[in-house]
Enzyme design. Sequence first.
Site, PDB file in Angstrom:
ATOM      1  N   TRP A   1       0.849  -1.187   0.000  1.00 58.87           N
ATOM      2  CA  TRP A   1       0.000   0.000   0.000  1.00 58.87           C
ATOM      3  C   TRP A   1       0.894   1.250   0.000  1.00 58.87           C
ATOM      4  O   TRP A   1       1.883   1.314   0.734  1.00 58.87           O
ATOM      5  CB  TRP A   1      -0.913   0.017   1.242  1.00 58.87           C
ATOM      6  CG  TRP A   1      -1.685   1.300   1.335  1.00 58.87           C
ATOM      7  CD1 TRP A   1      -2.776   1.645   0.601  1.00 58.87           C
ATOM      8  CD2 TRP A   1      -1.388   2.404   2.179  1.00 58.87           C
ATOM      9  NE1 TRP A   1      -3.177   2.919   0.932  1.00 58.87           N
ATOM     10  CE2 TRP A   1      -2.344   3.412   1.904  1.00 58.87           C
ATOM     11  CE3 TRP A   1      -0.395   2.661   3.145  1.00 58.87           C
ATOM     12  CZ2 TRP A   1      -2.351   4.645   2.553  1.00 58.87           C
ATOM     13  CZ3 TRP A   1      -0.406   3.889   3.794  1.00 58.87           C
ATOM     14  CH2 TRP A   1      -1.388   4.861   3.504  1.00 58.87           C
TER      15      TRP A   1
ATOM     16  N   ASP B   1      -2.295   5.845  -3.050  1.00 54.11           N
ATOM     17  CA  ASP B   1      -2.637   6.828  -2.021  1.00 54.11           C
ATOM     18  C   ASP B   1      -1.429   7.667  -1.631  1.00 54.11           C
ATOM     19  O   ASP B   1      -1.566   8.610  -0.852  1.00 54.11           O
ATOM     20  CB  ASP B   1      -3.199   6.125  -0.777  1.00 54.11           C
ATOM     21  CG  ASP B   1      -4.670   5.795  -0.954  1.00 54.11           C
ATOM     22  OD1 ASP B   1      -5.291   6.349  -1.881  1.00 54.11           O
ATOM     23  OD2 ASP B   1      -5.194   4.981  -0.181  1.00 54.11           O
TER      24      ASP B   1
ATOM     25  N   LYS C   1     -15.772   7.571  -8.801  1.00 51.38           N
ATOM     26  CA  LYS C   1     -14.576   6.875  -8.299  1.00 51.38           C
ATOM     27  C   LYS C   1     -15.081   5.634  -7.572  1.00 51.38           C
ATOM     28  O   LYS C   1     -15.706   5.736  -6.517  1.00 51.38           O
ATOM     29  CB  LYS C   1     -13.810   7.797  -7.350  1.00 51.38           C
ATOM     30  CG  LYS C   1     -12.577   7.189  -6.710  1.00 51.38           C
ATOM     31  CD  LYS C   1     -11.885   8.253  -5.850  1.00 51.38           C
ATOM     32  CE  LYS C   1     -10.685   7.749  -5.104  1.00 51.38           C
ATOM     33  NZ  LYS C   1     -10.127   8.791  -4.207  1.00 51.38           N
ATOM     34  N   TRP C   2     -14.828   4.463  -8.147  1.00 53.41           N
ATOM     35  CA  TRP C   2     -15.283   3.169  -7.581  1.00 53.41           C
ATOM     36  C   TRP C   2     -14.122   2.616  -6.769  1.00 53.41           C
ATOM     37  O   TRP C   2     -13.116   2.214  -7.323  1.00 53.41           O
ATOM     38  CB  TRP C   2     -15.667   2.241  -8.715  1.00 53.41           C
ATOM     39  CG  TRP C   2     -16.062   0.842  -8.369  1.00 53.41           C
ATOM     40  CD1 TRP C   2     -15.420  -0.019  -7.529  1.00 53.41           C
ATOM     41  CD2 TRP C   2     -17.180   0.101  -8.887  1.00 53.41           C
ATOM     42  NE1 TRP C   2     -16.057  -1.227  -7.486  1.00 53.41           N
ATOM     43  CE2 TRP C   2     -17.150  -1.188  -8.319  1.00 53.41           C
ATOM     44  CE3 TRP C   2     -18.204   0.390  -9.789  1.00 53.41           C
ATOM     45  CZ2 TRP C   2     -18.089  -2.173  -8.622  1.00 53.41           C
ATOM     46  CZ3 TRP C   2     -19.136  -0.585 -10.087  1.00 53.41           C
ATOM     47  CH2 TRP C   2     -19.081  -1.859  -9.503  1.00 53.41           C
ATOM     48  N   ASP C   3     -14.300   2.601  -5.467  1.00 57.54           N
ATOM     49  CA  ASP C   3     -13.204   2.224  -4.569  1.00 57.54           C
ATOM     50  C   ASP C   3     -13.431   0.813  -4.026  1.00 57.54           C
ATOM     51  O   ASP C   3     -14.569   0.323  -3.968  1.00 57.54           O
ATOM     52  CB  ASP C   3     -13.168   3.236  -3.409  1.00 57.54           C
ATOM     53  CG  ASP C   3     -11.809   3.338  -2.745  1.00 57.54           C
ATOM     54  OD1 ASP C   3     -10.926   2.514  -3.048  1.00 57.54           O
ATOM     55  OD2 ASP C   3     -11.644   4.248  -1.903  1.00 57.54           O
TER      56      ASP C   3
ATOM     57  N   ASP D   1     -15.434  12.781  -2.002  1.00 59.54           N
ATOM     58  CA  ASP D   1     -14.905  11.450  -1.679  1.00 59.54           C
ATOM     59  C   ASP D   1     -15.714  10.820  -0.549  1.00 59.54           C
ATOM     60  O   ASP D   1     -16.844  11.225  -0.242  1.00 59.54           O
ATOM     61  CB  ASP D   1     -13.396  11.572  -1.365  1.00 59.54           C
ATOM     62  CG  ASP D   1     -12.620  10.326  -1.739  1.00 59.54           C
ATOM     63  OD1 ASP D   1     -12.680   9.353  -0.973  1.00 59.54           O
ATOM     64  OD2 ASP D   1     -11.959  10.309  -2.798  1.00 59.54           O
ATOM     65  N   ASP D   2     -15.139   9.851   0.099  1.00 60.61           N
ATOM     66  CA  ASP D   2     -15.758   9.027   1.132  1.00 60.61           C
ATOM     67  C   ASP D   2     -16.367   9.871   2.254  1.00 60.61           C
ATOM     68  O   ASP D   2     -15.780  10.867   2.678  1.00 60.61           O
ATOM     69  CB  ASP D   2     -14.639   8.133   1.703  1.00 60.61           C
ATOM     70  CG  ASP D   2     -15.148   7.038   2.590  1.00 60.61           C
ATOM     71  OD1 ASP D   2     -16.353   6.973   2.838  1.00 60.61           O
ATOM     72  OD2 ASP D   2     -14.305   6.237   3.033  1.00 60.61           O
TER      73      ASP D   2
ATOM     74  N   ASN E   1     -11.695  -1.105  -0.647  1.00 62.41           N
ATOM     75  CA  ASN E   1     -10.690  -0.821   0.371  1.00 62.41           C
ATOM     76  C   ASN E   1     -10.295  -1.986   1.252  1.00 62.41           C
ATOM     77  O   ASN E   1      -9.658  -1.770   2.282  1.00 62.41           O
ATOM     78  CB  ASN E   1     -11.169   0.338   1.252  1.00 62.41           C
ATOM     79  CG  ASN E   1     -10.900   1.669   0.584  1.00 62.41           C
ATOM     80  OD1 ASN E   1      -9.764   1.989   0.272  1.00 62.41           O
ATOM     81  ND2 ASN E   1     -11.951   2.428   0.340  1.00 62.41           N
TER      82      ASN E   1
HETATM   83  C1  DGJ Z   1      -8.808   4.860  -0.701  1.00 66.90           C
HETATM   84  C2  DGJ Z   1      -8.591   5.782  -1.853  1.00 66.90           C
HETATM   85  O1  DGJ Z   1      -7.426   5.450  -2.521  1.00 66.90           O
HETATM   86  C3  DGJ Z   1      -8.548   7.213  -1.335  1.00 66.90           C
HETATM   87  O2  DGJ Z   1      -8.251   8.084  -2.386  1.00 66.90           O
HETATM   88  C4  DGJ Z   1      -9.861   7.538  -0.705  1.00 66.90           C
HETATM   89  O3  DGJ Z   1     -10.872   7.507  -1.672  1.00 66.90           O
HETATM   90  C5  DGJ Z   1     -10.151   6.557   0.409  1.00 66.90           C
HETATM   91  N1  DGJ Z   1     -10.039   5.195  -0.032  1.00 66.90           N
HETATM   92  C6  DGJ Z   1     -11.532   6.795   0.962  1.00 66.90           C
HETATM   93  O4  DGJ Z   1     -11.897   5.836   1.852  1.00 66.90           O
END
Ligand code: DGJ
Length: 741
Positions: free
Chosen positions: A199, A548, A476-478, A366-367, A480
């Site tokens: 990461w 990130d 933006k489809w995230d 964003d989130d 995580n």
């Molecule tokens: C991970 C993404 O890479 C970030 O840019 C951001 O959108 C966060 N998630 C939000 O939780």
Amino acid sequence: MPIIYDEAHRAFKLDTPHTSYVIAITDDEGFLGHAYYGASVSDTDLSHLLRIDEPPFVPSKNDRERGSFLDSFPSEYPGNGVGDYREGAVSVRDADGHTAVSPLYVGYRIEKGKPDLPGLPATFGSGDECETLLIFADDRSLDLHFTLRYTVFSDLDVIARSVIAENHSDKPIYLTKIMSASIDMDDRDYKMRTLHGSWARERVPGLADISYGKQGVGSVRGESSHQANPFIALESANATETEGEIYAFHLVYSGNFIAQVEKSQFDSLRVMVGINPQEFCWKLEPGETFDAPELVMTYSNEGRGKMTRTLHDLYRGHLIRSPHRSQKRPILINNWEATYFDFDTEKLLQIARVAKECGIEMLVMDDGWFGHRSSDDSSLGDWVVNENKLPGGLKYLVDEVNKIGLKFGIWFEPEMVSPDSDLYRAHPDWAIAIPGREACLSRCQLVLDLTRQEVRDYAYESLAAILRSANISYLKWDMNRQLSDLGSAALPADRQGEISHRYMLAVYEMQERLVHDFPDLLFENCSGGGARFDPGMLYYSPQIWCSDDTDAAERLIIQEGTEMCYPLSSMGAHVSICPNHAVGRVTPFGTRANVALAGTFGYELDITKLSDEEKSQVREQVKLYHKYNDLVREGDYYRVASYAENRLWDCWEVVSKDKSEALVTYVQVLGRPNVHSRNLRLLGLDGSRRYRVYIQNDDSCQAEEAEEIYRGDTLMHAGIQMPPLWGDFRSALIHLTAADQ
Ligand code: DGJ
């Protein structure tokens, strides 16, 4: 004709503009042999390269016992358990528990164009652009049929391979491994190139010696991963950007994979790439087929740079489908690093107003806009706008942003569920988990069991409803977290081994619905930074968030590794604030922009807190983007120096296809005392043309300066001098325009 079958010699020859690939069939047994891959050759009969007439052991003679020659035979698609003791490309467990499988040649067909791979991302091309060879090979004992597919592109040195298995027997067969391709070749002291990472440190270029036995990279995380890209290349010793042999293999897939090299007792190499057999067991009922994902291969004898440019052209022209692929993207500002979860409508509008003054074109929220989410511990799955943060709702916010003159984009994480959510409380069985085993949390969240139609319908409809509720231009489809505790409440015991691949098919199905239902949406994939930066995702989204880590110096290595395979037009890159949030480093504002200009370009900071001088710098950076983005997006990429290797400085170059213009980005990483100017030998220019050369340092807000005129051959062979720059992380843009225009 790019594909021919030479009946007399029982050989197929596949030709791209500069490469040949030859498959030969043994007379007696119908084994498919891999005879050759490399620079173009004229002859078709290369059966001597299969070495099947060489005696196995002194003083025996070669009587074609399988155990005597299969173990050294260069196989086109090796089976398992029948006398070749290297790793096979396919293995099974049949109804009686046996594992042997051996595909033998049956026939072939040659087709114009390229058939689809149902449900999977894949390169595409018309009948004028490519031709496909289908080789049929059966295991007669199992009645398991294989189709080996090879698509040859007429304007690119690319062969795309995939494999289909079909159960013609009357009993189920379990596929425990099915690689997309395998290739055997002699070792010529090759090295293994991979892109490894973590990461915030994705796609670091790595090069390793190849030792006896197996080595490679892979993922069992349910995503292609931060840790390894689904890419492997063999490089001849001392290969460089411009010289040496490169065989590259890139899997068009976003889930678990392996990319492996095995060096045998006879110094041959077997490269195989495909779905990782760990966490994979697929039940094939009678009459059912299984499609393995596509692998693209390219060979270069002009160094790594040619491999890179071939992959860039392939992906821009034959993989990315989005209408945005050849359009300048709006410069966006994303509020993640500006506010994290702490924002409301007024804060976003303040950002939008200042952004507009600076020439920025889109605000991305964003989130944190849904449920009661104010940190990462809740609400995923509850895709209802949080009106405490956004009074008046989403439409009000979007309309206000539009009135300011900006487009609007939104973040979404459709694949996940928080235990603290109404969705989880209503449907705990919708999360991937094993009954009786506590599923491990990661970032306080669980993964939705998208293998179930009703779950993916819920996730998709939630997303689509939000997209329809306002004038949203960008998504933006995230994703995580990684998959673990693989269990689906909806699958029987003997199909639990299918979860990882079914999950990927489900994500692809959802993204296919998305691009179908919202054809104009600008869509960016993202996975905790760059954990799904892979060719599979590019089939759906023209760009992917790269990492990130937005620090300009860290980005040099991340972007160098990314650019090695992926077009600059696909690489999400933003300017962020200093000290940088990932590493605490301070870099010049101009350098941060110069590095982000290599990608999609945007901002990820609280623009309302910038000084007037910084805001005027943003305006200049915006102008640079508009000036150079057509070139950066569409041009040919050359790497002049590698910071990943030299740890001192970085330099890359983009040259327009017609060679009338080039942009060189130079970054001197740490300042050093008492050093000479640095000689830069440029690449890819037209040696006979004259070029105007303008150099613009990162601290200059002026237009281009210091004009000189040189011939292309002078710039490439003698080079130009970059004087030492004062300070750390300094950079310059060097713009070349043909003087004859
Ligand atoms: C991970 C993404 O890479 C970030 O840019 C951001 O959108 C966060 N998630 C939000 O939780």
